[in-house]
Write an enzyme that holds these catalytic residues in place. Structure first.
Site, PDB file in Angstrom:
ATOM      1  N   VAL A 288      20.731 -56.834 -27.570  1.00 31.03           N
ATOM      2  CA  VAL A 288      21.132 -56.186 -26.318  1.00 31.03           C
ATOM      3  C   VAL A 288      20.153 -55.052 -26.049  1.00 31.03           C
ATOM      4  CG1 VAL A 288      23.579 -56.809 -26.311  1.00 31.03           C
ATOM      5  CG2 VAL A 288      22.848 -54.766 -27.534  1.00 31.03           C
ATOM      6  N   SER A 289      19.908 -54.784 -24.770  1.00 31.33           N
ATOM      7  CA  SER A 289      18.879 -53.825 -24.378  1.00 31.33           C
ATOM      8  C   SER A 289      19.321 -52.373 -24.440  1.00 31.33           C
ATOM      9  CB  SER A 289      18.400 -54.113 -22.959  1.00 31.33           C
ATOM     10  OG  SER A 289      17.905 -55.419 -22.881  1.00 31.33           O
ATOM     11  N   THR A 290      20.586 -52.117 -24.164  1.00 37.45           N
ATOM     12  CA  THR A 290      21.032 -50.726 -24.119  1.00 37.45           C
ATOM     13  C   THR A 290      22.115 -50.478 -25.156  1.00 37.45           C
ATOM     14  OG1 THR A 290      22.724 -51.173 -22.454  1.00 37.45           O
ATOM     15  CG2 THR A 290      20.537 -50.562 -21.644  1.00 37.45           C
TER      16      THR A 290
ATOM     17  N   GLN B  52      25.770 -51.698 -24.307  1.00 38.81           N
ATOM     18  CA  GLN B  52      26.071 -53.122 -24.179  1.00 38.81           C
ATOM     19  C   GLN B  52      26.670 -53.655 -25.480  1.00 38.81           C
ATOM     20  OE1 GLN B  52      22.124 -54.517 -23.019  1.00 38.81           O
ATOM     21  NE2 GLN B  52      22.987 -55.210 -21.075  1.00 38.81           N
TER      22      GLN B  52
END
Length: 190
Positions: free
Chosen positions: A8-10, A13
């Site tokens: 996941v990018s953040t 998330q």
């Protein structure tokens, strides 16, 4: 052996959906990266997953974009996996390189994505050119107005002030002020 990878990018998330899908797909081990962009392929979880893979194993991801965003690097990674005799499976796109059809689909998607990126780039350039032809200036707004630049030039040339002091007065770097003055003087001589 099936090795799963989730990302996941953040930080806010959740990767629960990915982990559940990878477990359901029968992954023996799952590696992950939390809060890291797919732009770079230098991620600790991905590195660990790739190191854990042995010939005959399969790397499984929930979606292709979880592995990475750069299509060129994805294709390179697929080639590297193939050379190491490791298969790849993306669950959502149903791409499984253990079959010739899966390899074909992956390369077709890669070609289409590359084509799409080229079209976007062409449209962007065409839009910028159209804006230029309409007289629109593109890019960052100048740090100084023409009047401020004229005042700065007079302060330096007639009043004998130092470039550094004038730049400080206008809240720009001396390098930027020199560049703007040089550009303005070359535009006047043309």
């Amino acid at each position: 052996m099936k090795i799963g990878y989730a990302r996941v990018s953040t930080e806010d998330q959740k990767m629960d959906l990915q982990l559940t899908a990878l477990e359901k797909a029968g992954c023996d081990q799952i590696f992950s990266d939390h809060g890291l962009s797919g732009k770079s392929f230098d991620r600790p979880g991905l590195k660990a997953a790739l190191e854990a893979l042995k010939p005959g194993d399969k790397l499984v991801v929930w979606r292709l974009d979880r592995l990475g965003r750069s299509l060129i690097k994805l294709v390179q990674l697929m080639d590297e996996l193939g050379k190491r005799q490791i298969e790849f499976h993306s669950l959502m796109e149903n791409i499984d390189t253990s079959s010739s059809g899966g390899r074909l689909v992956f390369h077709m998607m890669a070609a289409l994505s590359e084509f799409e990126r080229a079209l976007i780039s062409e449209r962007t350039r065409a839009g910028m050119e159209a804006a230029r032809q309409r007289g629109r200036k593109l890019g960052r707004r100048p740090s100084l107005t023409p009047d401020q630049l004229h005042e700065a030039a007079l302060s330096i040339s007639r009043k004998g002030e130092k470039v550094l002091a004038v730049a400080k007065h206008f809240d720009v770097t001396s390098r930027s002020l020199r560049r703007m003055l040089l550009l303005a003087s070359s535009n006047q001589t043309v």
